[in-house]
Design a protein around this motif. Sequence first.
Motif, PDB file in Angstrom:
ATOM      1  N   UNK A   9      49.258  39.065  46.944  1.00 41.63           N
ATOM      2  CA  UNK A   9      49.550  39.955  45.826  1.00 41.63           C
ATOM      3  C   UNK A   9      48.627  39.583  44.678  1.00 41.63           C
ATOM      4  N   UNK A  10      47.994  40.577  44.089  1.00 42.80           N
ATOM      5  CA  UNK A  10      47.109  40.382  42.946  1.00 42.80           C
ATOM      6  C   UNK A  10      47.727  41.142  41.779  1.00 42.80           C
ATOM      7  N   UNK A  11      47.933  40.457  40.665  1.00 40.88           N
ATOM      8  CA  UNK A  11      48.551  41.126  39.521  1.00 40.88           C
ATOM      9  C   UNK A  11      47.703  40.955  38.277  1.00 40.88           C
ATOM     10  N   UNK A  12      47.856  41.899  37.378  1.00 35.46           N
ATOM     11  CA  UNK A  12      47.196  41.837  36.086  1.00 35.46           C
ATOM     12  C   UNK A  12      48.183  41.371  35.034  1.00 35.46           C
ATOM     13  N   UNK A  13      47.760  41.316  33.790  1.00 35.29           N
ATOM     14  CA  UNK A  13      48.636  40.810  32.732  1.00 35.29           C
ATOM     15  C   UNK A  13      49.743  41.791  32.325  1.00 35.29           C
ATOM     16  N   UNK A  14      49.625  43.035  32.718  1.00 33.31           N
ATOM     17  CA  UNK A  14      50.633  44.019  32.314  1.00 33.31           C
ATOM     18  C   UNK A  14      50.573  45.220  33.240  1.00 33.31           C
ATOM     19  N   UNK A  15      51.509  46.121  33.094  1.00 33.49           N
ATOM     20  CA  UNK A  15      51.464  47.345  33.873  1.00 33.49           C
ATOM     21  C   UNK A  15      52.654  47.518  34.792  1.00 33.49           C
ATOM     22  N   UNK A  16      52.593  48.583  35.563  1.00 31.56           N
ATOM     23  CA  UNK A  16      53.687  48.920  36.462  1.00 31.56           C
ATOM     24  C   UNK A  16      53.227  48.947  37.914  1.00 31.56           C
ATOM     25  N   UNK A  17      52.108  48.276  38.182  1.00 25.79           N
ATOM     26  CA  UNK A  17      51.566  48.228  39.533  1.00 25.79           C
ATOM     27  C   UNK A  17      51.080  46.816  39.858  1.00 25.79           C
ATOM     28  N   UNK A  18      51.130  46.509  41.142  1.00 21.71           N
ATOM     29  CA  UNK A  18      50.510  45.303  41.683  1.00 21.71           C
ATOM     30  C   UNK A  18      49.598  45.759  42.805  1.00 21.71           C
ATOM     31  N   UNK A  19      48.728  44.892  43.228  1.00 17.66           N
ATOM     32  CA  UNK A  19      47.881  45.205  44.379  1.00 17.66           C
ATOM     33  C   UNK A  19      48.126  44.158  45.451  1.00 17.66           C
ATOM     34  N   UNK A  20      48.171  44.614  46.682  1.00 25.01           N
ATOM     35  CA  UNK A  20      48.208  43.704  47.822  1.00 25.01           C
ATOM     36  C   UNK A  20      46.847  43.777  48.476  1.00 25.01           C
ATOM     37  N   UNK A  21      46.112  42.666  48.428  1.00 27.63           N
ATOM     38  CA  UNK A  21      44.754  42.618  48.958  1.00 27.63           C
ATOM     39  C   UNK A  21      44.767  41.903  50.308  1.00 27.63           C
ATOM     40  N   UNK A  22      44.236  42.576  51.342  1.00 19.47           N
ATOM     41  CA  UNK A  22      44.209  41.988  52.669  1.00 19.47           C
ATOM     42  C   UNK A  22      43.153  40.903  52.771  1.00 19.47           C
ATOM     43  N   UNK A  23      43.470  39.861  53.511  1.00 16.05           N
ATOM     44  CA  UNK A  23      42.514  38.787  53.775  1.00 16.05           C
ATOM     45  C   UNK A  23      41.923  38.922  55.179  1.00 16.05           C
ATOM     46  N   UNK A  24      42.345  39.952  55.904  1.00 17.61           N
ATOM     47  CA  UNK A  24      41.829  40.253  57.237  1.00 17.61           C
ATOM     48  C   UNK A  24      41.289  41.683  57.210  1.00 17.61           C
ATOM     49  N   UNK A  25      40.406  42.030  58.126  1.00 17.98           N
ATOM     50  CA  UNK A  25      39.886  43.404  58.142  1.00 17.98           C
ATOM     51  C   UNK A  25      40.982  44.410  58.509  1.00 17.98           C
ATOM     52  N   UNK A  26      41.240  45.348  57.609  1.00 19.09           N
ATOM     53  CA  UNK A  26      42.241  46.393  57.833  1.00 19.09           C
ATOM     54  C   UNK A  26      41.714  47.695  57.245  1.00 19.09           C
TER      55      UNK A  26
END
Length: 93
Positions: A9-26
Amino acid sequence: SLLGRYGRIVSGPQGTHLAFQFSIPVDDRKLAQFLRSACGLELRTLSECCIARRDLSGLILGFAGFTEEQIREGMHFMAKGIERFLSGQGEGR
C-alpha cells in the motif's frame, strides 16, 4: 497478509485514496476488469493514471463514504479476488 505477498500500500499525506502497487508483474487493467465482472468491485488502475512510468502496476483504492468495517471487508474481498486472478481462475497475469 494476503495482499502483502503481491505488493504494498502506498499512501500520500492526505486524501481519500490509497494505491496498491504490485511488486510482481500483473496486468492491472485485466485484473480490474476481472474484479469488476467476478467480484462487483470498481477500481481504477495505476497504469491508466501514469503517463511517464510504464512500469507501475497497481490499483487505486477509494475509501471515502465507507465505514472502517466496510473498508476492512472490501480489502479482504479484493484480496481474495486478486488471489483468484493470479492463481489462474481469472485471466492470468
